[in-house]
Write an enzyme that holds these catalytic residues in place. Structure first.
Site, short mmCIF file in Angstrom:
data_model
loop_
_atom_site.label_atom_id
_atom_site.label_comp_id
_atom_site.label_asym_id
_atom_site.label_seq_id
_atom_site.Cartn_x
_atom_site.Cartn_y
_atom_site.Cartn_z
N GLY A 61 1.72 8.45 10.84
CA GLY A 61 0.90 8.24 9.29
C GLY A 61 1.12 9.67 8.74
O GLY A 61 2.46 10.08 8.51
N GLU A 92 9.13 9.70 9.24
CA GLU A 92 8.21 10.27 9.40
C GLU A 92 7.56 9.70 9.87
O GLU A 92 6.50 9.63 10.36
CB GLU A 92 8.84 11.43 8.73
CG GLU A 92 7.02 11.87 8.92
CD GLU A 92 7.12 13.22 10.63
OE1 GLU A 92 8.39 13.71 10.85
OE2 GLU A 92 6.66 12.64 10.97
N LYS A 132 5.42 2.12 17.75
CA LYS A 132 5.46 3.76 17.65
C LYS A 132 5.32 4.67 18.79
O LYS A 132 6.98 5.41 18.61
CB LYS A 132 3.89 4.08 17.25
CG LYS A 132 3.66 3.84 15.74
CD LYS A 132 2.47 4.36 15.06
CE LYS A 132 2.14 3.52 13.87
NZ LYS A 132 0.78 3.19 14.15
N ILE A 178 1.29 12.35 9.45
CA ILE A 178 1.10 13.65 10.09
C ILE A 178 2.55 14.15 10.74
O ILE A 178 3.69 13.35 10.97
CB ILE A 178 0.54 13.36 11.89
CG1 ILE A 178 -0.93 12.91 12.33
CG2 ILE A 178 1.04 14.49 12.69
CD1 ILE A 178 -1.24 13.06 13.62
N LYS A 216 7.49 0.74 11.04
CA LYS A 216 7.90 0.97 12.38
C LYS A 216 8.11 -0.51 13.15
O LYS A 216 8.76 -0.37 14.24
CB LYS A 216 6.57 1.59 13.05
CG LYS A 216 5.52 0.72 12.96
CD LYS A 216 3.98 1.42 12.10
CE LYS A 216 3.74 0.13 11.01
NZ LYS A 216 2.34 0.19 10.43
N GLU A 274 -2.69 -3.43 9.98
CA GLU A 274 -1.30 -4.04 9.32
C GLU A 274 -1.58 -5.66 8.30
O GLU A 274 -2.90 -5.82 8.51
CB GLU A 274 -0.08 -4.31 10.11
CG GLU A 274 -0.61 -3.66 11.09
CD GLU A 274 0.51 -2.47 10.67
OE1 GLU A 274 2.24 -3.38 10.42
OE2 GLU A 274 0.18 -1.34 10.29
N THR A 296 0.84 -1.12 0.07
CA THR A 296 0.21 -0.25 -0.03
C THR A 296 0.58 1.30 0.07
O THR A 296 0.43 2.18 -0.87
CB THR A 296 -0.46 0.24 1.16
OG1 THR A 296 -1.45 -0.60 1.15
CG2 THR A 296 -2.19 0.96 1.14
N VAL A 297 1.76 1.51 1.38
CA VAL A 297 2.65 2.79 0.80
C VAL A 297 3.89 2.62 -0.03
O VAL A 297 3.49 3.71 -0.44
CB VAL A 297 3.59 2.66 2.83
CG1 VAL A 297 4.20 4.47 2.71
CG2 VAL A 297 2.98 2.51 3.16
N GLY A 338 -3.13 4.51 5.90
CA GLY A 338 -3.72 5.35 4.58
C GLY A 338 -2.37 4.99 3.25
O GLY A 338 -1.56 5.60 3.70
N1 HSE Z 1 -1.77 -0.09 10.68
C1 HSE Z 1 -1.60 1.43 11.14
C2 HSE Z 1 -2.33 1.92 11.65
C3 HSE Z 1 -0.91 1.87 9.56
O1 HSE Z 1 -3.76 1.24 11.48
O2 HSE Z 1 -2.41 3.13 11.78
C4 HSE Z 1 -0.11 3.53 9.83
O3 HSE Z 1 0.50 3.04 10.70
#
Ligand code: HSE
Length: 393
Positions: A122, A117, A193, A124, A93, A178, A10-11, A289
């Site tokens: 995400g 970052e 995180k 922010i 992370k 995830e 996705t990313v 996202g």
């Molecule tokens: N699975 C993570 C979440 C993705 O829902 O925040 C972003 O780190």
């Protein structure tokens, strides 16, 4: 600048979308030379490559984006790229929480940048602002809603009065969760995180696990009970520092319905810090996202492209983990009478709501309560608990 993207999820695809759209001049100066895919997968684009060594040995590639997720081979690839004097940007992370110090030292030794970052919050610009705040202040506390999936689940369970599983499936379809959503719903993703954010905030390499309890066992009735108390439940990360000690926990917290935390909906995150002169400061945005997370990755790439000053990071302080720093009153849902004995010394009262029993504790440390809840769940695997958030002056 030629870059390689490791990871076709996705990313990774979000990074491709943003760079290929070239909406702003900075993106025009970034060329994606490779997209690393798994061996044996069909190569549907000319940039696709399934051999990491081809990428590492290509001296025209200045920067590697690691968005594979997981520990290995991400750990090995990041180190190899840094040793080949390539900058590394990562959103992973799990691997950063574990090897942050090693990556930072390796980047420094090879005079390249290691930026991450996107790993916390995400889209922010949270770590950026944390580094910024630290230029002037000592940070006493950080906290926040650091997981989009669980915030989405809690928000929609409340709004739609639907069960957990139904909403979890939708969060997965929306690309928030995830690969294995256990990391989201059991609080592991937030723990990672928080380790990264607290290490930066407190100048210390925080790798030790701390009390972590997720929302796997929450059900509709719990939300209805909390609503009847004018409370809203949020899965929170909290880390505090006092002198040479720190305390941290990840757990469901109950906020007054009109608190800022209660208003965070959908997949949004809230990242908060408290510093000596700035006081409380809160940052809000999409925490999960494709495009919001990819946006944070591309911001790091642009910082490196424009050779902006690297954030000052020190992980040298040796802080002691103080298990008494995070504490409060908990509400525990269990219908198993034996479980009450486990809480005996901290039992305050019990309330019944729609056939369920909610035990209120006296003030207890998160560390101790998380030990109790493990014992309770040995007898009642579906039990749930949440701590009542208290406003500190
Ligand atoms: N699975 C993570 C979440 C993705 O829902 O925040 C972003 O780190």
């Amino acid at each position: 600048m030629k870059i390689a993207v490791l990871g076709n999820g996705t990313v990774g695809n979000g990074v491709l979308d943003i760079i290929e759209q070239q909406m702003k001049p900075a993106c025009k100066d970034i060329e994606i030379a490779y997209l690393l895919i798994r061996e044996g997968k069909p190569k549907t684009k000319p940039i696709m490559c399934d051999d990491i060594n081809t990428i590492l040995q290509d001296t025209s590639v200045d920067l590697v984006v690691e968005v594979m997720g997981g520990i290995e081979p991400a750990h090995t690839y990041i180190l190899k790229a840094l040793r080949m004097k390539k900058h590394v940007v990562s959103a992973n992370k799990a691997v950063i929480a574990k090897y942050m110090k090693e990556f930072q030292e390796c980047a420094d030794e090879n005079n390249v940048c290691f930026l991450y970052e996107a790993s916390c919050g995400g889209g922010i610009p949270w770590l950026h602002n944390l580094f910024q705040a630290k230029r002037i202040d000592d940070i006493h506390e950080i906290s926040g809603i650091f997981n989009g999936t669980t915030n989405y689940i809690l928000d929609h369970m409340t709004k739609e009065q639907k069960q957990f599983d139904v909403i979890l499936r939708r969060a997965q379809e929306l690309g928030y969760a995830e690969k294995d959503p256990s990391a989201d719903i059991d609080g592991i993703d937030i723990q990672n995180k928080l380790k990264i954010s607290a290490s930066i905030a407190f100048d210390s390499d925080i790798v030790q696990d701390f009390p972590t309890f997720g929302i796997r066992t929450i059900h509709k009735n719990d939300i209805a009970y909390f609503t009847s108390l004018h409370k809203c439940v949020k899965l929170m990360a909290v880390a505090k520092k006092q002198d040479d000690r720190y305390g941290a926990a990840v757990e469901p917290l109950l906020y007054d319905a009109d608190a800022m935390e209660s208003s965070i909906s959908e997949n949004f995150n809230l990242a908060c810090l408290n510093g000596t002169t700035i006081g409380d400061c809160k940052f809000y945005g999409q925490g999960a996202g494709k495009l919001p997370t990819a946006n944070a990755v591309v911001q790091d790439i642009i910082d490196i492209l424009y050779q902006l000053p690297k954030p000052e990071i020190s992980l040298s302080k040796n802080l002691r983990h103080d298990t008494s720093l995070v504490k409060g009153v908990y509400i525990v849902r269990t219908n198993n009478k034996e479980c009450r004995q486990i809480l005996e010394d901290f039992y305050d009262r019990e309330e019944r709501f729609q056939g369920y029993s909610y035990i209120w504790t006296k003030c207890i440390s998160a560390y101790q309560m998380h030990q109790f809840i493990k014992q309770i769940m040995d007898k009642d695997a579906g039990a749930f608990m949440a701590r009542i958030h208290e406003v500190t002056k």
